[in-house]
Design a protein around this motif. Structure first.
Motif, PDB file in Angstrom:
ATOM      1  N   ARG A 120       0.840  -1.207   0.000  1.00 18.58           N
ATOM      2  CA  ARG A 120       0.000   0.000   0.000  1.00 18.58           C
ATOM      3  C   ARG A 120       0.874   1.256   0.000  1.00 18.58           C
ATOM      4  O   ARG A 120       0.631   2.201  -0.761  1.00 18.58           O
ATOM      5  CB  ARG A 120      -0.926  -0.011   1.213  1.00 18.58           C
ATOM      6  N   ASN A 121       1.924   1.293   0.814  1.00 15.42           N
ATOM      7  CA  ASN A 121       2.812   2.463   0.883  1.00 15.42           C
ATOM      8  C   ASN A 121       3.557   2.686  -0.441  1.00 15.42           C
ATOM      9  O   ASN A 121       3.737   3.821  -0.862  1.00 15.42           O
ATOM     10  CB  ASN A 121       3.808   2.303   2.032  1.00 15.42           C
ATOM     11  N   ILE A 153       0.982   4.177  -2.893  1.00 11.37           N
ATOM     12  CA  ILE A 153       0.700   5.583  -2.560  1.00 11.37           C
ATOM     13  C   ILE A 153       1.863   6.470  -3.005  1.00 11.37           C
ATOM     14  O   ILE A 153       1.666   7.527  -3.610  1.00 11.37           O
ATOM     15  CB  ILE A 153       0.420   5.739  -1.048  1.00 11.37           C
ATOM     16  N   THR A 154       3.084   6.034  -2.743  1.00 11.00           N
ATOM     17  CA  THR A 154       4.265   6.800  -3.152  1.00 11.00           C
ATOM     18  C   THR A 154       4.331   6.940  -4.669  1.00 11.00           C
ATOM     19  O   THR A 154       4.612   8.030  -5.193  1.00 11.00           O
ATOM     20  CB  THR A 154       5.551   6.123  -2.621  1.00 11.00           C
ATOM     21  N   VAL A 207       1.679   9.480  -5.838  1.00 12.51           N
ATOM     22  CA  VAL A 207       2.091  10.848  -5.509  1.00 12.51           C
ATOM     23  C   VAL A 207       3.182  11.321  -6.481  1.00 12.51           C
ATOM     24  O   VAL A 207       3.152  12.459  -6.957  1.00 12.51           O
ATOM     25  CB  VAL A 207       2.570  10.940  -4.038  1.00 12.51           C
TER      26      VAL A 207
END
Length: 160
Positions: A23-24, A27-28, A31
């Motif tokens: 998930r991280n 998201i990165t 972005v």
């Protein structure tokens, strides 16, 4: 007694930790993609004025020459008439004399335009025709930069 060294990076051990890491990373990545698209949109895009769908190169150059003529004649009403509202308010003798004095106290008489180059710049959804003009005077050469909006109103004026 020796202590056991711990590795700097410990591999993910549980399913929950794996999901959190995935998930991280997603998201990165999202972005970063948004940041790249925003930077691309904010960067100016230039092209030759002869390729423009909005501006006519000859008309833009003629407007720049007219502006120089108004400056040389100190015809500030003419400059005001060709400028956008925000620019018109600063087109007066005091401001122009101030700008001229920053370059040189005595320009001398106008001789000729030695170089004129035009292009189209689009930035943040706003398109303008930009003209760079080198004008020869008796005592100095002046480089003018003019920007005209899509309505062919003078939006910016610079002198060096």
């Amino acid at each position: 007694m020796k202590t056991k060294k711990r590795p700097i990076f410990q591999p993910v051990q549980t399913e929950e930790q794996r999901k959190k890491l995935t998930r991280n990373i997603i998201i990165t990545a999202v972005v970063l993609v948004i940041a790249v698209v925003a930077c691309y949109f904010a960067m100016p895009k230039n092209k030759d004025l002869s390729q423009s769908d909005i501006f006519d190169e000859d008309e833009v150059k003629a407007m720049a020459e007219q502006a120089i003529e108004y400056i040389n004649e100190e015809n500030f009403d003419g400059l005001k008439a060709m400028a956008v509202e925000d620019m018109a308010s600063i087109m007066n003798k005091e401001r122009m004399d101030e700008a001229k004095a920053r370059i040189s106290e005595d320009w001398g008489k106008f001789k000729s335009i030695s170089d004129i180059t035009a292009g189209e710049i689009t930035q943040r959804g706003v398109t303008a025709a930009v003209v760079y003009v080198t004008a020869e005077y008796e005592n100095t050469d002046i480089c003018y930069t003019f920007a005209f909006d899509e309505d062919m109103k003078l939006a910016s004026l610079g002198m060096q």
